[in-house]
Design an enzyme around this catalytic site. Sequence first.
Site, PDB file in Angstrom:
ATOM      1  N   ARG A  37      -0.218  10.465   4.200  1.00 51.05           N
ATOM      2  CA  ARG A  37      -0.811  10.713   2.883  1.00 51.05           C
ATOM      3  C   ARG A  37      -0.480  12.119   2.368  1.00 51.05           C
ATOM      4  O   ARG A  37      -0.352  12.324   1.161  1.00 51.05           O
ATOM      5  CB  ARG A  37      -2.331  10.529   2.938  1.00 51.05           C
ATOM      6  CG  ARG A  37      -3.021  10.553   1.561  1.00 51.05           C
ATOM      7  CD  ARG A  37      -4.494  10.231   1.702  1.00 51.05           C
ATOM      8  NE  ARG A  37      -5.161  10.104   0.406  1.00 51.05           N
ATOM      9  CZ  ARG A  37      -6.149  10.897  -0.014  1.00 51.05           C
ATOM     10  NH1 ARG A  37      -6.597  11.880   0.762  1.00 51.05           N
ATOM     11  NH2 ARG A  37      -6.702  10.714  -1.202  1.00 51.05           N
ATOM     12  N   ILE A  63      -4.915  10.712  -7.050  1.00 51.91           N
ATOM     13  CA  ILE A  63      -4.663   9.822  -5.923  1.00 51.91           C
ATOM     14  C   ILE A  63      -6.040   9.345  -5.464  1.00 51.91           C
ATOM     15  O   ILE A  63      -6.955  10.143  -5.271  1.00 51.91           O
ATOM     16  CB  ILE A  63      -3.895  10.545  -4.788  1.00 51.91           C
ATOM     17  CG1 ILE A  63      -3.606   9.590  -3.627  1.00 51.91           C
ATOM     18  CG2 ILE A  63      -4.620  11.788  -4.314  1.00 51.91           C
ATOM     19  CD1 ILE A  63      -2.690  10.184  -2.568  1.00 51.91           C
ATOM     20  N   SER A  64      -6.204   8.040  -5.328  1.00 49.06           N
ATOM     21  CA  SER A  64      -7.519   7.462  -5.062  1.00 49.06           C
ATOM     22  C   SER A  64      -8.035   7.833  -3.670  1.00 49.06           C
ATOM     23  O   SER A  64      -7.268   8.186  -2.777  1.00 49.06           O
ATOM     24  CB  SER A  64      -7.461   5.936  -5.173  1.00 49.06           C
ATOM     25  OG  SER A  64      -7.243   5.526  -6.495  1.00 49.06           O
ATOM     26  N   HIS A  65      -9.360   7.722  -3.500  1.00 51.53           N
ATOM     27  CA  HIS A  65      -9.965   7.874  -2.185  1.00 51.53           C
ATOM     28  C   HIS A  65      -9.291   6.897  -1.211  1.00 51.53           C
ATOM     29  O   HIS A  65      -9.015   5.745  -1.582  1.00 51.53           O
ATOM     30  CB  HIS A  65     -11.456   7.526  -2.227  1.00 51.53           C
ATOM     31  CG  HIS A  65     -12.292   8.467  -3.024  1.00 51.53           C
ATOM     32  ND1 HIS A  65     -12.290   8.471  -4.399  1.00 51.53           N
ATOM     33  CD2 HIS A  65     -13.154   9.448  -2.641  1.00 51.53           C
ATOM     34  CE1 HIS A  65     -13.124   9.409  -4.835  1.00 51.53           C
ATOM     35  NE2 HIS A  65     -13.658  10.020  -3.787  1.00 51.53           N
TER      36      HIS A  65
END
Length: 214
Positions: A37, A63-65
Site C-alpha cells: 500500500r 485512498i480509501s481505508h
Amino acid sequence: MIDSYRHKGLRRQLIDELKEKGISNQAVLDAFDKVPRHFFLDSSFMNQAYTNMAFQIGAKQTISHPFTVAFQTTLLELERGHRVLEIGTGSGFQTAILCAIGVRVVSIERQKELYIKAKPIISHLGYSPNLFYGDGYKGKASYAPYDSILVTCGAPFIPQELKDQLKVGGRLVIPIGEGKMQIMTRLTKLENGEFETETYGDFSFVPMLTKTAK
C-alpha cells in the site's frame, strides 16, 4: 520503490486487524499481503501506510481505508478470471488488489492527474489492467458484460449504463447518497433483468462526478 521486511510485517499486522473487523475472505486477505500500500502514497505518509486510515492522493481525492477496500472487494464475491469494471481508479491500490486476486480489470478514472500517476505504479507491480481516462457514469460498454462492477466513489444515483453492462448473476457494489455519508449497496442482476438490492451500512466516499477533468 522498496518493499522491505518492515513493510511486509506491517502488512501482516494490517491483515490481522482486517480479520478482527470481520474480513474472512482468504483471497482478499492474500491480495492485501501481496500489494504494498505504501507504493500508492506520498512519502510523507509512509509511517501510516498500514494503518486503517484514508489519505489524500491529489486532485481532492483519497485512498480509501483498507477496511473499506477489503469490504467492498469481499461483497463482489470474485472468482479468478472474472471480468470486473472499476469506477474510480484513484491511487490504483484497489485496482491492484483486484488484479492480485486474479480477475481481469477494466478501470476508469476521471481525474487525469490520478490516471497518469497510477499507471506506472500498477505496472511496476506486474499487473496489466485496462486503464482508461473517462466518465465513469458511462462505464465501458466495449468490454461488457461484466461479472462485477465496483464503484469507489459516492454516487447520487445508480447509473443505468452500469446496470446494463452487468451480466445476469453479476454484482454491482456502489455507495449511494449525497453528502458526507453513503449507503453501501449491492445489486445482483436477476434473469428477468430486475435487481436484488442489499445494503451494508454507512460509509464515507468522495463524490462521483460527471465529465472528465483535465
